[in-house]
Design a protein around this motif. Sequence first.
Motif, short mmCIF file in Angstrom:
data_model
loop_
_atom_site.label_atom_id
_atom_site.label_comp_id
_atom_site.label_asym_id
_atom_site.label_seq_id
_atom_site.Cartn_x
_atom_site.Cartn_y
_atom_site.Cartn_z
N ALA A 1 0.83 -1.21 0.00
CA ALA A 1 0.00 0.00 0.00
C ALA A 1 0.86 1.26 0.00
CB ALA A 1 -0.92 -0.01 1.22
N MET A 2 1.95 1.26 0.76
CA MET A 2 2.84 2.41 0.81
C MET A 2 3.53 2.66 -0.52
SD MET A 2 4.32 1.58 4.63
CE MET A 2 5.75 2.66 4.50
N LEU A 3 3.95 1.57 -1.19
CA LEU A 3 4.61 1.71 -2.49
C LEU A 3 3.64 2.26 -3.54
CD1 LEU A 3 6.70 -1.57 -2.51
CD2 LEU A 3 7.63 0.74 -2.53
N TYR A 4 2.40 1.79 -3.52
CA TYR A 4 1.40 2.32 -4.45
C TYR A 4 1.18 3.81 -4.18
CZ TYR A 4 -0.30 -1.73 -7.05
OH TYR A 4 -0.41 -2.78 -7.94
N THR A 5 1.02 4.18 -2.91
CA THR A 5 0.79 5.58 -2.56
C THR A 5 1.98 6.44 -2.95
OG1 THR A 5 -0.67 4.94 -0.73
CG2 THR A 5 0.28 7.15 -0.66
N LYS A 6 3.19 5.96 -2.70
CA LYS A 6 4.40 6.72 -3.04
C LYS A 6 4.47 6.96 -4.55
CE LYS A 6 8.43 8.58 -1.92
NZ LYS A 6 9.59 7.74 -1.56
N ALA A 7 3.96 6.01 -5.34
CA ALA A 7 3.98 6.14 -6.79
C ALA A 7 2.83 6.99 -7.31
CB ALA A 7 3.93 4.76 -7.44
N GLY B 1 -0.56 7.91 5.10
CA GLY B 1 -1.97 8.21 4.80
C GLY B 1 -2.68 7.12 4.03
N VAL B 2 -2.33 5.86 4.29
CA VAL B 2 -2.92 4.76 3.53
C VAL B 2 -4.18 4.17 4.18
CG1 VAL B 2 -0.68 4.12 2.55
CG2 VAL B 2 -1.45 3.03 4.67
N LEU B 3 -4.45 4.51 5.43
CA LEU B 3 -5.54 3.85 6.17
C LEU B 3 -6.92 4.01 5.53
CD1 LEU B 3 -4.41 4.50 9.86
CD2 LEU B 3 -4.31 2.37 8.55
N PRO B 4 -7.24 5.13 4.84
CA PRO B 4 -8.56 5.21 4.19
C PRO B 4 -8.81 4.10 3.17
CG PRO B 4 -7.61 7.40 4.37
CD PRO B 4 -6.54 6.43 4.78
N ASN B 5 -7.76 3.47 2.67
CA ASN B 5 -7.91 2.40 1.69
C ASN B 5 -7.99 1.01 2.33
OD1 ASN B 5 -6.50 4.75 0.34
ND2 ASN B 5 -6.91 3.50 -1.45
N PHE B 6 -8.01 0.95 3.67
CA PHE B 6 -8.03 -0.33 4.37
C PHE B 6 -9.45 -0.67 4.83
CE2 PHE B 6 -3.54 -1.63 5.43
CZ PHE B 6 -2.94 -0.73 4.56
N ARG B 7 -9.82 -1.92 4.69
CA ARG B 7 -11.10 -2.41 5.20
C ARG B 7 -10.80 -3.47 6.25
NH1 ARG B 7 -15.39 -3.40 0.36
NH2 ARG B 7 -16.51 -4.17 2.20
N PHE B 8 -10.80 -3.03 7.51
CA PHE B 8 -10.48 -3.92 8.62
C PHE B 8 -11.71 -4.75 9.02
CE2 PHE B 8 -7.31 -0.47 9.30
CZ PHE B 8 -6.18 -1.24 9.16
N LYS B 9 -11.45 -5.79 9.82
CA LYS B 9 -12.51 -6.68 10.33
C LYS B 9 -13.36 -7.20 9.17
CE LYS B 9 -14.17 -5.81 14.41
NZ LYS B 9 -14.89 -5.20 15.56
N THR B 10 -12.64 -7.52 8.08
CA THR B 10 -13.29 -7.99 6.86
C THR B 10 -12.62 -9.28 6.41
OG1 THR B 10 -13.83 -5.74 6.18
CG2 THR B 10 -13.90 -7.44 4.48
N ASN B 11 -13.42 -10.28 6.10
CA ASN B 11 -12.90 -11.57 5.66
C ASN B 11 -13.20 -11.76 4.18
OD1 ASN B 11 -11.89 -14.31 5.84
ND2 ASN B 11 -14.03 -14.97 5.71
N VAL B 12 -12.16 -12.11 3.40
CA VAL B 12 -12.35 -12.45 2.00
C VAL B 12 -12.67 -13.93 1.94
CG1 VAL B 12 -11.32 -12.51 -0.30
CG2 VAL B 12 -10.75 -10.64 1.26
N ALA B 13 -13.94 -14.24 1.69
CA ALA B 13 -14.41 -15.62 1.79
C ALA B 13 -14.37 -16.38 0.47
CB ALA B 13 -15.85 -15.62 2.32
N LYS B 14 -14.36 -15.67 -0.66
CA LYS B 14 -14.45 -16.36 -1.94
C LYS B 14 -13.87 -15.50 -3.04
CE LYS B 14 -17.93 -18.37 -5.08
NZ LYS B 14 -19.39 -18.49 -5.34
N MET B 15 -13.34 -16.14 -4.07
CA MET B 15 -12.81 -15.41 -5.22
C MET B 15 -13.26 -16.10 -6.50
SD MET B 15 -8.87 -14.79 -6.45
CE MET B 15 -8.71 -16.48 -7.05
#
Length: 338
Positions: free
Chosen positions: A154-160, A236-250
């Motif tokens: 996330a930091m590398l994406y933001t830095k770019a 300043g990356v926290l707005p892009n984070f979704r905590f307490k979230t489980n990725v159950a399927k792809m």
Amino acid sequence: SSRQRSASPGITLREHRKEALERMAVMANLGLHVFHPEWQNVRPGAMPQGRQYSTTFRMIAMKVFGRDEEITLPVQTCTKVVDVRDALARALGLDPESISFLVKQGCSTRKQMLSEEIAACVTVKGIKSFRPGRHQWPHPTGVIGAGYNGLKTAMLYTKAGNDNYVVFDRNDKVGGYCWITAANTHSKLQTEFGSFHIWWGQDLVTEKCPYPKGWEIWPKKKEVLAHFQHAAEAYGVLPNFRFKTNVAKMDVIGEKEDHDRYYRLTVAPVDGGDSTEVSVSSLFNYPGCMTRNRIIDYPGEDEFGGAVAYGMNDDCPYEELKGNNVAILGNGAFAVEN
């Protein structure tokens, strides 16, 4: 004063050949066709037949329409407009039909025909820059896991300058399974902090995240998690984070060779609630160290009056151990730590 002696014909010829080879290499790297003199339609001892092409190398200047950006590149006299147009289109990922070349003619400007030899100074219309533009993906980038690697991504994406990403994690903060769950309160970093911190390397050092000073060399769990949080807030990356979230399927949408195929994720709150679908164009998966205790049921555990705990996940009640006889089974890293 004596006149400077000119270079011998052999040296001059060698230098010209070297220069020609260098220009041929540049043209080849650009995807431009290099015409060799021996390809002319001339039989030994006979007069030339058909049109003869000049293979002399020359430099041309190209400028982006409406901007000051300009480049020079080698071509041959016989290099056509269509050759340069197609090479530019391949390099920039554009449709060749959208690119045109303007040349000054007297007090006016005209569009060069594709069959013409490219002019010495042209203005290129239909491009924004000679640098390839970033591909516009239809969906954001997905990152599963907000531990060391997830946060650093996330930091590398933001830095770019790219904030089109979303990070998912089951926890309520950054740190990941390794430091939030598996580590004990007294677990220490097993490598020096100077080579472990999230913003390690000149590509991530900023005024808010300089080379770490004042941090412990081998910090414990609490300090390690604090440094994760510090980096996340500083970047300043926290707005892009979704905590307490489980990725159950792809689900993979599209064929393997499709350029714009994407992934449809089914995500759900860990505290319960309705699942939602999130589409991402690319996916980083950082599941953590995947460390699991080997659960062993010893005969008599149900009759044992003392505490039975495992040496990780903060399972061991350290406050109850003082003054008691303690048996440690195992001789791994967590056994030594405990």
